[in-house]
Design a protein around this motif. Structure first.
Motif, PDB file in Angstrom:
ATOM      1  N   ASP A  76      55.330  22.238  26.983  1.00  0.00           N
ATOM      2  CA  ASP A  76      53.884  22.412  27.111  1.00  0.00           C
ATOM      3  C   ASP A  76      53.125  21.096  27.286  1.00  0.00           C
ATOM      4  O   ASP A  76      52.154  20.806  26.584  1.00  0.00           O
ATOM      5  CB  ASP A  76      53.323  23.170  25.910  1.00  0.00           C
ATOM      6  CG  ASP A  76      51.912  23.683  26.172  1.00  0.00           C
ATOM      7  OD1 ASP A  76      51.655  24.167  27.294  1.00  0.00           O
ATOM      8  OD2 ASP A  76      51.060  23.584  25.263  1.00  0.00           O
ATOM      9  N   THR A  93      52.065  23.664  17.216  1.00  0.00           N
ATOM     10  CA  THR A  93      50.774  23.289  17.800  1.00  0.00           C
ATOM     11  C   THR A  93      50.449  21.861  17.374  1.00  0.00           C
ATOM     12  O   THR A  93      50.502  21.536  16.189  1.00  0.00           O
ATOM     13  CB  THR A  93      49.672  24.245  17.307  1.00  0.00           C
ATOM     14  OG1 THR A  93      50.011  25.587  17.703  1.00  0.00           O
ATOM     15  CG2 THR A  93      48.325  23.873  17.885  1.00  0.00           C
ATOM     16  N   LYS A 109      48.047  29.887  21.739  1.00  0.00           N
ATOM     17  CA  LYS A 109      47.238  29.163  22.721  1.00  0.00           C
ATOM     18  C   LYS A 109      45.798  29.661  22.709  1.00  0.00           C
ATOM     19  O   LYS A 109      44.855  28.882  22.865  1.00  0.00           O
ATOM     20  CB  LYS A 109      47.852  29.327  24.118  1.00  0.00           C
ATOM     21  CG  LYS A 109      49.171  28.587  24.293  1.00  0.00           C
ATOM     22  CD  LYS A 109      49.699  28.717  25.712  1.00  0.00           C
ATOM     23  CE  LYS A 109      50.966  27.901  25.906  1.00  0.00           C
ATOM     24  NZ  LYS A 109      51.478  27.966  27.287  1.00  0.00           N
ATOM     25  N   GLN A 125      51.426  32.940  23.442  1.00  0.00           N
ATOM     26  CA  GLN A 125      50.102  33.073  24.040  1.00  0.00           C
ATOM     27  C   GLN A 125      49.031  33.249  22.965  1.00  0.00           C
ATOM     28  O   GLN A 125      47.910  32.724  23.095  1.00  0.00           O
ATOM     29  CB  GLN A 125      50.066  34.257  25.002  1.00  0.00           C
ATOM     30  CG  GLN A 125      48.758  34.391  25.773  1.00  0.00           C
ATOM     31  CD  GLN A 125      48.415  33.145  26.570  1.00  0.00           C
ATOM     32  OE1 GLN A 125      49.272  32.570  27.253  1.00  0.00           O
ATOM     33  NE2 GLN A 125      47.161  32.690  26.495  1.00  0.00           N
ATOM     34  N   HIS A 158      51.047  23.311  22.737  1.00  0.00           N
ATOM     35  CA  HIS A 158      51.611  24.450  22.006  1.00  0.00           C
ATOM     36  C   HIS A 158      53.072  24.576  22.445  1.00  0.00           C
ATOM     37  O   HIS A 158      53.403  25.344  23.350  1.00  0.00           O
ATOM     38  CB  HIS A 158      50.858  25.746  22.322  1.00  0.00           C
ATOM     39  CG  HIS A 158      49.420  25.735  21.916  1.00  0.00           C
ATOM     40  ND1 HIS A 158      48.416  25.260  22.739  1.00  0.00           N
ATOM     41  CD2 HIS A 158      48.815  26.122  20.758  1.00  0.00           C
ATOM     42  CE1 HIS A 158      47.252  25.382  22.118  1.00  0.00           C
ATOM     43  NE2 HIS A 158      47.466  25.898  20.923  1.00  0.00           N
TER      44      HIS A 158
END
Length: 205
Positions: A74, A102, A45, A42, A54
């Motif tokens: 994701d 990411t 993100k 989190q 992510h």
């Protein structure tokens, strides 16, 4: 060696790769719980909300035995991101870790095979940046004994490779200790000898 022997990271690491105009940033963190892993995911993100994906994978404990693991694509095509990342962690026998990759999409589609290779390669790349330590399987023992044996037992435990998890001093002394499984039988023998068998020893689940 036992399946419970594994490696864990000592510190966080991060690296980045550019693959066909997409930028991938791989971040790894030592974690001891699923909550810590989810918080790390989190965090990324929130840190880079403009990123397109992510993707993540984590394993808590020994990979071969762990029931605390997860991976997430994701938004990437199913099976092309999180699972390849997880397979790298599992294959290298690394636990107590969370990896987040990411992705900033660069306009060139990689295809399912290309995506799987990219996420696996990113995970391998960040793993190469990690310092790892070996974790040996351990066992918890609950020891209950009379105060008359405390001096002898204290001396024995002082020289053993153990961690005292908690203690309780009531009508009798109760200690919960953790030690490598390879040393359990020897310690139990020594404890029984020092107390002439006047000690209650229970292996904790």
């Amino acid at each position: 060696m036992s399946d419970a022997v594994y490696f864990q990271p000592l510190a966080a690491a991060e690296t980045s790769l550019e693959i066909k105009k997409s930028r991938f940033i791989a971040s790894a963190l030592p974690v001891k719980s699923e909550l810590a892993a989810r918080q790390f995911i989190q965090y990324h993100k929130t840190l880079t909300p403009s990123a397109h994906h992510h993707c993540s994978a984590y394993i808590i404990g020994a990979p071969a035995l762990s029931q605390q693991f997860a991976y997430n694509d994701d938004g990437e095509p199913a099976g092309t991101a999180g699972k390849p990342m997880y397979q790298v962690l599992y294959g290298q026998n690394v636990g107590d870790i969370c990896v987040v990759v990411t992705r900033f999409f660069g306009g060139v589609k990689l295809g399912t095979g290309g995506l799987a290779r990219a996420y696996a390669d990113c995970t391998k790349a960040v793993m190469e940046q990690l310092s790892l330590q070996q974790v040996l399987p351990s066992c918890e023992l609950k020891l209950t004994y009379a105060y008359t044996h405390s001096a002898a037992i204290d001396a024995l435990l002082h020289n053993a490779n153990i961690s005292i998890l908690n203690s309780n001093y009531a009508e009798a002394i109760t200690l919960c200790v953790r030690l490598p499984v390879t040393e359990v039988d020897s310690l139990i023998t020594d404890l029984n000898q020092r107390t002439s068998g006047e000690i209650n020893i229970k292996k904790q689940p």
